[in-house]
Design an enzyme around this catalytic site. Structure first.
Site, PDB file in Angstrom:
ATOM      1  N   GLU A 267      -0.106  10.989  36.010  1.00 24.86           N
ATOM      2  CA  GLU A 267      -1.445  10.724  36.553  1.00 24.86           C
ATOM      3  C   GLU A 267      -1.549  11.158  38.017  1.00 24.86           C
ATOM      4  O   GLU A 267      -2.627  11.447  38.511  1.00 24.86           O
ATOM      5  CB  GLU A 267      -1.804   9.228  36.399  1.00 24.86           C
ATOM      6  CG  GLU A 267      -3.246   9.027  35.975  1.00 24.86           C
ATOM      7  CD  GLU A 267      -3.665   7.569  35.805  1.00 24.86           C
ATOM      8  OE1 GLU A 267      -2.887   6.659  36.139  1.00 24.86           O
ATOM      9  OE2 GLU A 267      -4.809   7.336  35.368  1.00 24.86           O
ATOM     10  N   HIS A 288      19.830  12.465  18.540  1.00 21.98           N
ATOM     11  CA  HIS A 288      19.656  12.859  17.135  1.00 21.98           C
ATOM     12  C   HIS A 288      18.220  13.306  16.880  1.00 21.98           C
ATOM     13  O   HIS A 288      17.749  13.263  15.757  1.00 21.98           O
ATOM     14  CB  HIS A 288      20.013  11.683  16.217  1.00 21.98           C
ATOM     15  CG  HIS A 288      21.368  11.130  16.497  1.00 21.98           C
ATOM     16  ND1 HIS A 288      22.508  11.538  15.819  1.00 21.98           N
ATOM     17  CD2 HIS A 288      21.788  10.236  17.431  1.00 21.98           C
ATOM     18  CE1 HIS A 288      23.557  10.886  16.313  1.00 21.98           C
ATOM     19  NE2 HIS A 288      23.151  10.104  17.298  1.00 21.98           N
ATOM     20  N   LYS A 387     -14.479   9.845  29.506  1.00 22.68           N
ATOM     21  CA  LYS A 387     -15.450   8.749  29.570  1.00 22.68           C
ATOM     22  C   LYS A 387     -16.879   9.283  29.567  1.00 22.68           C
ATOM     23  O   LYS A 387     -17.772   8.667  28.993  1.00 22.68           O
ATOM     24  CB  LYS A 387     -15.207   7.893  30.816  1.00 22.68           C
ATOM     25  CG  LYS A 387     -13.934   7.095  30.683  1.00 22.68           C
ATOM     26  CD  LYS A 387     -13.690   6.261  31.892  1.00 22.68           C
ATOM     27  CE  LYS A 387     -12.287   5.706  31.849  1.00 22.68           C
ATOM     28  NZ  LYS A 387     -11.781   5.390  33.167  1.00 22.68           N
TER      29      LYS A 387
END
Ligand code: PA5
Length: 409
Positions: A267, A288, A387
């Protein structure tokens, strides 16, 4: 305690001359940080009187409840959550934290409410802006649950809000219901707020020795040079097309600390089509899985290994698990280095003080790193974009019970 090993598994990938050039700019960037409006976490220290108020409040909450439900997201949530996950086994206290607010999954919300139904709990709503969508909705859902269990007056005593001192949805709720509240510092952004009331109050509720965390955090300033050096190395990695940084741990309890780092770095740094993509691995599990890619895949990755010094050692038939885990770590470092995946190793003690230091180190480093990218580490303009789309969808459906006002002013 932190020990830095920048060189051993990095050497042949670094250009020392270029690094020296970058290092010349350190003083300039240190001064820049001193002038930043949102660097209160570095420029100031939380005072004893603030810590006393946090203790008082957490003691009151502990007397009246067994659980503290934290309603928060992003930087208002990752700090205390990651520390709780990392150190919760180390303390002797039956109080517990429960978190909600970082998703809108109907299943998760129902399960959390069902869990809390017959529990004795209080609530800490944490949102710097006081307007974040998830927090507004979850607060109202939880308030309804509390009102089913307790009288209105009692509900008011069970909710504590942490938010900035400015008009917002939460600020209005504080005034309407006379909740006790703490001010989220104006000069500290969410992901840099580890050593503020936003995280110290929940951690104090579960009896963490928050003074150790606070002291470690501020003592971490002594590593400003190392933080800059780390930023300079990361920048060189990026310039040589190593666009991905893998934060690797060998202790599963530190998994959420790597999530904290991913949030802090992504961020802060991921802007203007630049920045290093943070990923994480928990070994041996991920040897793995991603381990194959790190060894043999595209040469776009470097690693930062957080090597946690544990005291505990489980032995079986004279085999020490601690030694085995260490041997695997060494062999992975070597084999990745032999291919094209270099590593930085940060050795850190398994205690609140050391992780406080480490957190200051990482915060300083991401700021320097962003400066080297010519990016503002303290904003998050990309987060507003989805948004705007959401607002359009909600308006089209004429379905807006919750006003989607801009969250960050
Ligand atoms: O680091 C940040 O600034 C963000 O991740 C915020 O913490 C997050 O968006 C939540 O914001 P608020 O605390 O205003 O609810």
């Amino acid at each position: 305690m932190i020990k830095f090993n920048f060189w051993e598994y990095m050497e042949r990938f670094l250009d020392e001359e270029k690094l020296k050039e970058t290092l010349k700019r350190q003083d300039f960037y240190m001064n820049k940080l001193q002038q930043e409006e949102l660097a209160g976490w570095y420029q100031e220290e939380i005072g004893n009187s603030s810590l006393e108020k946090i203790f008082e409040c957490s003691e009151r909450l502990k007397k009246q409840s067994d659980y503290l439900l934290v309603i928060a997201t992003g930087g208002s949530y990752m700090g205390s959550f990651s520390f709780y996950e990392m150190f919760k086994d180390k303390r002797e206290d039956s109080h517990k934290l429960v978190y909600i607010g970082n998703n809108l999954s109907s299943k998760t919300i129902r399960e959390t409410l069902e869990f809390l139904e017959d529990k004795n709990f209080s609530v800490n709503v944490i949102s710097k802006s006081g307007n974040t969508l998830e927090i507004k909705i979850l607060y109202q859902i939880v308030q309804e649950l509390l009102l089913k269990k307790y009288k209105e007056e009692e509900v008011s005593k069970r909710i504590v809000v942490t938010t900035e001192n400015k008009d917002s949805f939460l600020k209005q709720e504080i005034e309407k219901h006379h909740y006790s509240w703490f001010e989220f510092p104006k000069n500290i952004g969410g992901r840099y707020s580890l050593v503020t009331v936003a995280h110290l109050l929940p951690l104090s509720f579960v009896s963490f020795d928050i003074k150790k965390l606070v002291n470690g955090f501020y003592d971490g300033k002594q590593f400003a040079k190392e933080a800059y050096y780390y930023a300079a190395i990361r920048n060189q990695m990026y310039q040589s097309s190593k666009f991905v940084e893998n934060f690797s741990v060998y202790e599963p309890c530190a998994y959420y600390y790597t999530e904290f780092l991913k949030q802090l770095f992504a961020e802060s740094e991921g802007k203007e089509k630049k920045g290093i993509l943070p990923i994480s691995t928990v070994n041996t599990r991920d040897l793995h899985s991603l381990g194959q890619y790190l060894q043999d895949g595209s040469n776009i990755i470097f690693e930062t290994v957080i090597d946690i010094e544990m005291e505990e050692d489980f032995t079986f038939s004279n085999i020490s698990m601690k030694e085995l885990n260490n041997n695997i770590k060494q062999s992975v470092l070597k084999s990745h280095y032999q291919e094209d995946t270099p590593s930085i190793v940060l050795q850190v003690g398994y205690d609140l003080y050391s992780f406080g230091q480490l957190s200051m180190f990482f915060m300083l480093s991401v700021v320097f790193s962003s400066y080297l990218f010519d990016i503002n580490p303290f904003d998050q303009p990309g987060v507003e974009k989805y948004k705007n789309e959401l607002r359009k969808i909600m308006n089209q459906k004429n379905n807006s019970n919750f006003s989607l006002s801009k969250e960050k002013q």
